[in-house]
Design a protein around this motif. Structure first.
Motif, short mmCIF file in Angstrom:
data_model
loop_
_atom_site.label_atom_id
_atom_site.label_comp_id
_atom_site.label_asym_id
_atom_site.label_seq_id
_atom_site.Cartn_x
_atom_site.Cartn_y
_atom_site.Cartn_z
N VAL A 54 61.62 58.89 82.89
CA VAL A 54 62.42 59.91 82.24
C VAL A 54 62.82 60.92 83.30
CG1 VAL A 54 62.48 61.70 80.46
CG2 VAL A 54 61.15 59.61 80.08
N LYS A 110 62.70 50.85 82.55
CA LYS A 110 63.82 51.48 81.87
C LYS A 110 63.93 52.91 82.37
CE LYS A 110 64.15 50.73 77.44
NZ LYS A 110 63.95 50.79 75.98
N ILE A 132 65.46 56.71 81.27
CA ILE A 132 65.99 57.52 80.17
C ILE A 132 66.34 58.91 80.69
CG2 ILE A 132 65.44 58.62 77.97
CD1 ILE A 132 63.56 56.28 77.40
N ILE A 182 67.16 62.88 79.77
CA ILE A 182 67.07 63.94 78.76
C ILE A 182 67.55 65.25 79.38
CG2 ILE A 182 65.18 62.85 77.50
CD1 ILE A 182 63.33 65.03 78.70
N GLU A 206 65.73 66.41 71.45
CA GLU A 206 66.32 65.22 72.04
C GLU A 206 65.26 64.18 72.43
OE1 GLU A 206 69.73 64.40 75.38
OE2 GLU A 206 68.07 65.71 75.96
N SER A 207 64.05 64.63 72.70
CA SER A 207 62.97 63.74 73.12
C SER A 207 62.38 62.94 71.96
CB SER A 207 61.85 64.55 73.78
OG SER A 207 62.32 65.22 74.90
N HIS A 248 63.50 59.22 71.52
CA HIS A 248 63.07 58.41 72.65
C HIS A 248 61.58 58.06 72.52
CE1 HIS A 248 66.84 58.79 74.73
NE2 HIS A 248 66.74 60.12 74.77
N ARG A 298 60.95 55.68 69.54
CA ARG A 298 61.38 54.31 69.83
C ARG A 298 60.46 53.62 70.85
NH1 ARG A 298 66.11 55.53 70.47
NH2 ARG A 298 66.26 56.04 72.53
N GLU A 299 60.10 54.33 71.90
CA GLU A 299 59.33 53.74 72.99
C GLU A 299 57.83 53.74 72.71
OE1 GLU A 299 60.90 52.13 75.17
OE2 GLU A 299 62.88 52.96 74.83
#
Length: 168
Positions: free
Chosen positions: A31, A54, A56, A58, A81-82, A85, A88-89
């Motif tokens: 992140v 992956k 990401i 933010i 916003e976090s 994420h 999902r993760e």
């Protein structure tokens, strides 16, 4: 999930990640803050032979030299916003080392743990350059991180023998 800062924080985190067994820590989710372009290149270089990761992006919760008062709005936005994420993760581990970008993520993971949504572990590594006082992030995460790793033993608050603090 590995939280990157900009500049020195990313360099420190990349050094830490180099010691991880990629087989045991997979998939890796990095992140980074939306205003940080250098961290992406460092991750791509680190992961050049791997595909199980992956990245990401933010919002940064506080820009360098931004006042604490005006950073409140950015932090609230970054926290909101976090949530998707992290939902999902659902990381088992959140590894961070000091950038303000990690505070919203840690707060959400902590709340997920309180409400039994996840059992993620938060590990905060205080920046090696902090030799006299904890960083602002360190002071905030002191109360919610599962483990804190510090370079200097005298950064521990007095009379907290039961803390999960480790020194390297």
């Amino acid at each position: 999930m590995i939280v990157l800062g900009s500049g020195g924080h990313t360099a420190e985190m990349i050094r830490i990640v180099n010691y991880l067994s990629f087989e045991n820590y997979s998939p890796r989710i990095y992140v980074y803050a939306d205003t940080d372009s250098m961290s992406i290149e460092k991750v791509k270089y680190l992961e050049k032979n791997n595909i199980d990761y992956k990245i990401i992006k933010i919002r940064r919760s506080r820009e360098v030299h931004q006042s604490y008062y005006t950073s409140i709005y950015n932090t609230i936005y970054a926290t909101l916003e976090s949530v998707p994420h992290l939902w999902r993760e659902c990381p088992e581990l959140l590894l961070c080392n000091g950038p303000g970008t990690c505070v919203p993520l840690c707060i959400i993971v902590f709340l997920f743990k309180v409400f039994c949504i996840t059992q993620s572990t938060i590990i905060f590594v205080e920046s090696f350059c902090r030799v006299k006082t904890l960083s602002l992030t360190g002071k905030i995460l002191y109360y919610i991180a599962d483990y804190q790793i510090m370079q200097w033993p005298y950064l521990q608050k007095p009379n907290n023998e039961n803390d999960k603090i480790f020194y390297i």
